[in-house]
Design an enzyme around this catalytic site. Structure first.
Site, PDB file in Angstrom:
ATOM      1  N   CYS A 125      -4.535   3.073   5.083  1.00 33.60           N
ATOM      2  CA  CYS A 125      -5.318   3.449   3.895  1.00 33.60           C
ATOM      3  C   CYS A 125      -6.788   3.672   4.225  1.00 33.60           C
ATOM      4  O   CYS A 125      -7.482   4.371   3.510  1.00 33.60           O
ATOM      5  CB  CYS A 125      -5.162   2.398   2.807  1.00 33.60           C
ATOM      6  SG  CYS A 125      -5.608   0.742   3.357  1.00 33.60           S
ATOM      7  N   ARG A 138     -12.285  -0.853 -10.065  1.00 37.98           N
ATOM      8  CA  ARG A 138     -11.943  -1.478  -8.778  1.00 37.98           C
ATOM      9  C   ARG A 138     -12.561  -2.867  -8.772  1.00 37.98           C
ATOM     10  O   ARG A 138     -13.750  -3.018  -9.046  1.00 37.98           O
ATOM     11  CB  ARG A 138     -12.495  -0.684  -7.597  1.00 37.98           C
ATOM     12  CG  ARG A 138     -12.550  -1.541  -6.315  1.00 37.98           C
ATOM     13  CD  ARG A 138     -12.904  -0.800  -5.073  1.00 37.98           C
ATOM     14  NE  ARG A 138     -11.820   0.082  -4.668  1.00 37.98           N
ATOM     15  CZ  ARG A 138     -11.680   0.563  -3.432  1.00 37.98           C
ATOM     16  NH1 ARG A 138     -12.536   0.260  -2.493  1.00 37.98           N
ATOM     17  NH2 ARG A 138     -10.677   1.364  -3.149  1.00 37.98           N
ATOM     18  N   ARG A 144      -6.186  11.415  -1.172  1.00 37.30           N
ATOM     19  CA  ARG A 144      -6.669  10.513  -2.232  1.00 37.30           C
ATOM     20  C   ARG A 144      -7.295  11.329  -3.357  1.00 37.30           C
ATOM     21  O   ARG A 144      -7.105  11.047  -4.537  1.00 37.30           O
ATOM     22  CB  ARG A 144      -7.721   9.535  -1.681  1.00 37.30           C
ATOM     23  CG  ARG A 144      -7.244   8.562  -0.623  1.00 37.30           C
ATOM     24  CD  ARG A 144      -6.177   7.620  -1.131  1.00 37.30           C
ATOM     25  NE  ARG A 144      -6.550   6.968  -2.390  1.00 37.30           N
ATOM     26  CZ  ARG A 144      -7.471   5.998  -2.535  1.00 37.30           C
ATOM     27  NH1 ARG A 144      -8.075   5.509  -1.471  1.00 37.30           N
ATOM     28  NH2 ARG A 144      -7.768   5.487  -3.709  1.00 37.30           N
ATOM     29  N   HIS A 192      -2.822  -1.268  -5.344  1.00 39.16           N
ATOM     30  CA  HIS A 192      -3.674  -0.102  -5.079  1.00 39.16           C
ATOM     31  C   HIS A 192      -2.852   1.161  -5.397  1.00 39.16           C
ATOM     32  O   HIS A 192      -2.493   1.923  -4.498  1.00 39.16           O
ATOM     33  CB  HIS A 192      -4.132  -0.135  -3.611  1.00 39.16           C
ATOM     34  CG  HIS A 192      -5.297   0.742  -3.313  1.00 39.16           C
ATOM     35  ND1 HIS A 192      -5.978   1.482  -4.275  1.00 39.16           N
ATOM     36  CD2 HIS A 192      -5.940   1.012  -2.134  1.00 39.16           C
ATOM     37  CE1 HIS A 192      -6.953   2.153  -3.694  1.00 39.16           C
ATOM     38  NE2 HIS A 192      -6.950   1.885  -2.412  1.00 39.16           N
ATOM     39  N   GLN A 224      -3.714   4.855  -4.224  1.00 33.73           N
ATOM     40  CA  GLN A 224      -3.453   5.023  -2.784  1.00 33.73           C
ATOM     41  C   GLN A 224      -1.990   5.402  -2.538  1.00 33.73           C
ATOM     42  O   GLN A 224      -1.669   6.211  -1.665  1.00 33.73           O
ATOM     43  CB  GLN A 224      -3.792   3.721  -2.048  1.00 33.73           C
ATOM     44  CG  GLN A 224      -3.531   3.757  -0.554  1.00 33.73           C
ATOM     45  CD  GLN A 224      -4.580   4.520   0.227  1.00 33.73           C
ATOM     46  OE1 GLN A 224      -5.768   4.316   0.053  1.00 33.73           O
ATOM     47  NE2 GLN A 224      -4.140   5.420   1.102  1.00 33.73           N
ATOM     48  N   ASP A 230      -2.926  -2.034   7.605  1.00 28.20           N
ATOM     49  CA  ASP A 230      -4.166  -2.158   6.839  1.00 28.20           C
ATOM     50  C   ASP A 230      -5.012  -3.234   7.524  1.00 28.20           C
ATOM     51  O   ASP A 230      -4.510  -3.951   8.411  1.00 28.20           O
ATOM     52  CB  ASP A 230      -3.812  -2.561   5.387  1.00 28.20           C
ATOM     53  CG  ASP A 230      -5.035  -2.728   4.482  1.00 28.20           C
ATOM     54  OD1 ASP A 230      -6.102  -2.179   4.816  1.00 28.20           O
ATOM     55  OD2 ASP A 230      -4.908  -3.401   3.439  1.00 28.20           O
TER      56      ASP A 230
HETATM   57  N1  NVA Z   1      -6.505  -4.380   1.690  1.00 28.67           N
HETATM   58  C1  NVA Z   1      -7.747  -3.640   1.711  1.00 28.67           C
HETATM   59  C2  NVA Z   1      -7.517  -2.241   1.227  1.00 28.67           C
HETATM   60  C3  NVA Z   1      -8.733  -1.357   1.271  1.00 28.67           C
HETATM   61  C4  NVA Z   1      -8.463   0.030   0.776  1.00 28.67           C
HETATM   62  C5  NVA Z   1      -8.771  -4.368   0.856  1.00 28.67           C
HETATM   63  O1  NVA Z   1      -8.432  -4.805  -0.236  1.00 28.67           O
HETATM   64  O2  NVA Z   1      -9.908  -4.501   1.300  1.00 28.67           O
HETATM   65  N1   CP Z   2      -8.413   3.485   1.000  1.00 28.57           N
HETATM   66  C1   CP Z   2      -9.426   3.167   0.177  1.00 28.57           C
HETATM   67  O1   CP Z   2      -9.239   2.751  -0.973  1.00 28.57           O
HETATM   68  O2   CP Z   2     -10.660   3.390   0.692  1.00 28.57           O
HETATM   69  P1   CP Z   2     -12.045   2.956   0.041  1.00 28.57           P
HETATM   70  O3   CP Z   2     -12.097   1.462   0.046  1.00 28.57           O
HETATM   71  O4   CP Z   2     -13.086   3.613   0.901  1.00 28.57           O
HETATM   72  O5   CP Z   2     -12.086   3.485  -1.380  1.00 28.57           O
END
Ligand code: NVA
Ligand code: CP
Length: 328
Positions: free
Chosen positions: A271, A107, A316, A134, A137, A230
């Site tokens: 998400c 990540r 998830r 993602h 997800q 989101d």
């Molecule tokens: N768009 C958000 C998704 C988090 C799961 C981010 O990248 O922070």
């Molecule tokens: N939805 C999601 O990816 O959550 P986290 O950032 O908590 O992993």
């Protein structure tokens, strides 16, 4: 279906059949877990590295629990606890970790980083979120939609808010792949990248999907089966853009008016994490600064019976388990 040895970097790399196979496998593994049937022998004795250059609750816990359930050992590398990118290149990190682990989750920031990692690792690499995509997800979201609506093909999904980042991009891709009707409902500035839209439109021709970009909330949400949003500011983006985002995206907040315009059986998805009240540090800070109590979704919708966000979050784990079970 044999996905052994495959990376899971973005859904553009997967066929509709492969995506649906992973969703079905997740449903099977979920059922087993609910019945208390252990799956510890599936990948007993293997180890995976979990690299997180950005923070996480769901994705990290999903990988750790899923790995444990499959008999796999894990090492968590937190945003500050490794040499990655600072003292050691991605290519070198990939070769080191690839020699010790059977799989690597990443990540972080640019999609090119996870692609580079996969190029040199020699073991499956899974994308746990990049700026652009993602994909794990998406599997959870499709499983949730299937469970809640009983179908996938033909489902009308409307995404509101910042549609040009990882969630908007990924939802557009998965909808195109699976013959769903995707609408990005936001201001033009936040429409997904034109090249990706074009690529998805090509895929859509084969699958019966449609891609719609609209600034009109009434038209964009009318008759939707799924309303999705989101956060307005994603991880890695500067705090200084909050004001602009709140101003520009507030007209695209998911509220009861939006839900009433969707189908009566419509579900609300997110998400997570979400800013639906003032019970978070950032939510409170922004609330005080801009005189608001909620952001991308109202607390009323978030807590309503149409909201499936916590089932989505649970999924998830089952879907990430399916990805590891199939690719290791
Ligand atoms: N768009 C958000 C998704 C988090 C799961 C981010 O990248 O922070
Ligand atoms: N939805 C999601 O990816 O959550 P986290 O950032 O908590 O992993």
């Amino acid at each position: 279906m044999n996905l052994k040895g495959r990376n899971f970097l973005k859904l553009l790399d997967y066929t509709p059949e492969e995506i649906l196979y992973l969703v079905d496998l997740a449903a099977e593994l979920k059922e087993k877990k609910k019945q208390g049937i252990l799956t510890l022998d599936m990948h007993k004795g293997k180890n995976v590295a979990l690299i997180f250059e950005k923070t996480s609750t769901r994705t990290r816990c999903s990988f750790e629990v899923a790995a444990h359930d499959l008999g796999i050992g894990t090492t968590y590398l937190d945003p500050s606890g490794s040499q990655i990118g600072k003292k050691e290149s991605i290519a070198d990190t990939a070769r080191v970790l690839g020699s010790m682990y059977e799989g690597i989750e990443y990540r972080g920031f640019g999609q090119e980083i996870v692609e580079e990692l996969a190029k040199y690792a020699g073991v499956p690499v899974w994308n746990g979120l990049t700026n652009e995509f993602h994909p794990t997800q998406m599997l959870a979201d499709v499983l949730t939609i299937k469970e809640k609506l009983g179908r996938i093909k033909g489902v009308k999904l409307t995404y509101m808010g910042d549609a040009r980042y990882n969630m908007g991009n990924s939802l557009m891709v998965v909808c195109a792949k699976l013959g769903m009707h995707f609408t990005a409902c936001t201001t033009k500035k936040y429409f997904p990248d034109a090249a990706l839209v074009k690529e998805c439109e090509e895929i859509a021709k084969e699958t019966g999907a449609t891609i719609t970009l609209t600034e009109d909330v009434e038209a964009g949400t009318r008759g939707a089966d799924v309303i999705y949003t989101d956060v307005w500011v994603s991880m890695g983006e500067p705090d200084s853009i909050w004001e602009e985002r709140i101003r520009e995206l507030s007209p695209y907040q998911v509220n009861s008016k939006v839900m009433e315009n969707a189908r009566p059986e419509a579900i609300f998805m997110h998400c997570l994490p979400a800013f639906h009240d003032l019970k978070t540090k950032i939510g409170k800070e922004m609330g005080e600064k801009f005189g608001i109590t909620e952001m991308e979704v109202t607390d009323e919708v978030f807590e309503s019976s149409q909201s499936v966000v916590f089932e989505e979050a649970e999924n998830r784990m089952h879907t990430i388990k399916a990805v590891m079970a199939a690719t290791l």
